[in-house]
Write a protein that holds these residues in place. Structure first.
Motif, PDB file in Angstrom:
ATOM      1  N   VAL A 284       0.852  -1.185   0.000  1.00  0.00           N
ATOM      2  CA  VAL A 284       0.000   0.000   0.000  1.00  0.00           C
ATOM      3  C   VAL A 284       0.891   1.239   0.000  1.00  0.00           C
ATOM      4  O   VAL A 284       1.920   1.263   0.675  1.00  0.00           O
ATOM      5  N   CYS A 285       0.465   2.246  -0.748  1.00  0.00           N
ATOM      6  CA  CYS A 285       1.165   3.532  -0.746  1.00  0.00           C
ATOM      7  C   CYS A 285       0.149   4.630  -0.480  1.00  0.00           C
ATOM      8  O   CYS A 285      -0.861   4.737  -1.174  1.00  0.00           O
ATOM      9  N   VAL A 286       0.419   5.446   0.537  1.00  0.00           N
ATOM     10  CA  VAL A 286      -0.429   6.587   0.871  1.00  0.00           C
ATOM     11  C   VAL A 286       0.347   7.850   0.511  1.00  0.00           C
ATOM     12  O   VAL A 286       1.488   8.011   0.925  1.00  0.00           O
ATOM     13  N   GLU A 287      -0.271   8.704  -0.273  1.00  0.00           N
ATOM     14  CA  GLU A 287       0.355   9.972  -0.627  1.00  0.00           C
ATOM     15  C   GLU A 287      -0.666  11.087  -0.493  1.00  0.00           C
ATOM     16  O   GLU A 287      -1.863  10.836  -0.392  1.00  0.00           O
ATOM     17  N   ALA A 288      -0.207  12.325  -0.485  1.00  0.00           N
ATOM     18  CA  ALA A 288      -1.100  13.463  -0.286  1.00  0.00           C
ATOM     19  C   ALA A 288      -2.168  13.512  -1.372  1.00  0.00           C
ATOM     20  O   ALA A 288      -3.360  13.621  -1.086  1.00  0.00           O
ATOM     21  N   LYS A 289      -1.767  13.462  -2.608  1.00  0.00           N
ATOM     22  CA  LYS A 289      -2.685  13.410  -3.748  1.00  0.00           C
ATOM     23  C   LYS A 289      -2.160  12.371  -4.719  1.00  0.00           C
ATOM     24  O   LYS A 289      -0.991  12.023  -4.669  1.00  0.00           O
ATOM     25  N   SER A 290      -2.990  11.877  -5.604  1.00  0.00           N
ATOM     26  CA  SER A 290      -2.587  10.804  -6.515  1.00  0.00           C
ATOM     27  C   SER A 290      -1.696  11.326  -7.639  1.00  0.00           C
ATOM     28  O   SER A 290      -2.145  11.519  -8.765  1.00  0.00           O
ATOM     29  N   THR A 291      -0.429  11.525  -7.339  1.00  0.00           N
ATOM     30  CA  THR A 291       0.513  11.972  -8.358  1.00  0.00           C
ATOM     31  C   THR A 291       1.395  10.838  -8.865  1.00  0.00           C
ATOM     32  O   THR A 291       2.032  10.975  -9.897  1.00  0.00           O
ATOM     33  N   MET A 292       1.441   9.710  -8.147  1.00  0.00           N
ATOM     34  CA  MET A 292       2.293   8.584  -8.547  1.00  0.00           C
ATOM     35  C   MET A 292       1.523   7.515  -9.320  1.00  0.00           C
ATOM     36  O   MET A 292       2.046   6.427  -9.543  1.00  0.00           O
TER      37      MET A 292
END
Length: 136
Positions: free
Chosen positions: A33-41
């Motif tokens: 799982v990857c959590v990021e601020a906004k879906s840029t990846m």
């Protein structure tokens, strides 16, 4: 296991994190799982990685993020690794006791469940608290 990647903006933390995520997704048998601020990846990650935008779930502080991460695991015991890109951008936090407490809670959770955490943080590593230093 909790691992902290810390460096100034523009030092390649996200690129390094993407490489680590993709390698883990290809080599690990569990869910990644990857959590990021906004879906840029979105287009940079292996298709097996579950990408989550913190913005979509209003994960704007440590307590909300902690509850969300623990809830993810409660719904999927196959999660083996959780990556968090730019923790301070998600939580609005900084190098302080709240960050130390959050990392310590993740460490306790990791020891109990086996889930590994890798977290990137923007900032000068020299400013990291003693509690953050042990995860660098």
């Amino acid at each position: 296991m909790v691992r902290l990647i810390m460096g100034e903006k523009g030092t390649g933390k996200t690129k390094k994190l993407i490489e680590m995520i993709n390698t883990t997704a290809q080599e690990d048998n569990g869910s990644v799982v990857c959590v990021e601020a906004k879906s840029t990846m979105t287009f940079d990650l292996h298709y097996h990685v579950r990408l989550i935008s913190a913005y979509e779930y209003d994960l704007s502080n440590y307590e909300a993020l902690r509850g969300f991460l623990f809830g993810l695991y409660a719904g999927n015991y196959d999660i083996s690794h959780i990556f968090i890109d730019n923790l301070f951008k998600i939580t609005g936090g900084g190098c302080n006791q709240a960050a130390d407490d959050f990392l310590n809670e993740l460490e306790r959770f990791s020891n109990a469940t086996g889930v590994k955490f890798t977290i990137s943080v923007s900032g000068d590593p020299a400013l990291a608290t003693d509690g953050m230093q042990k995860y660098l």
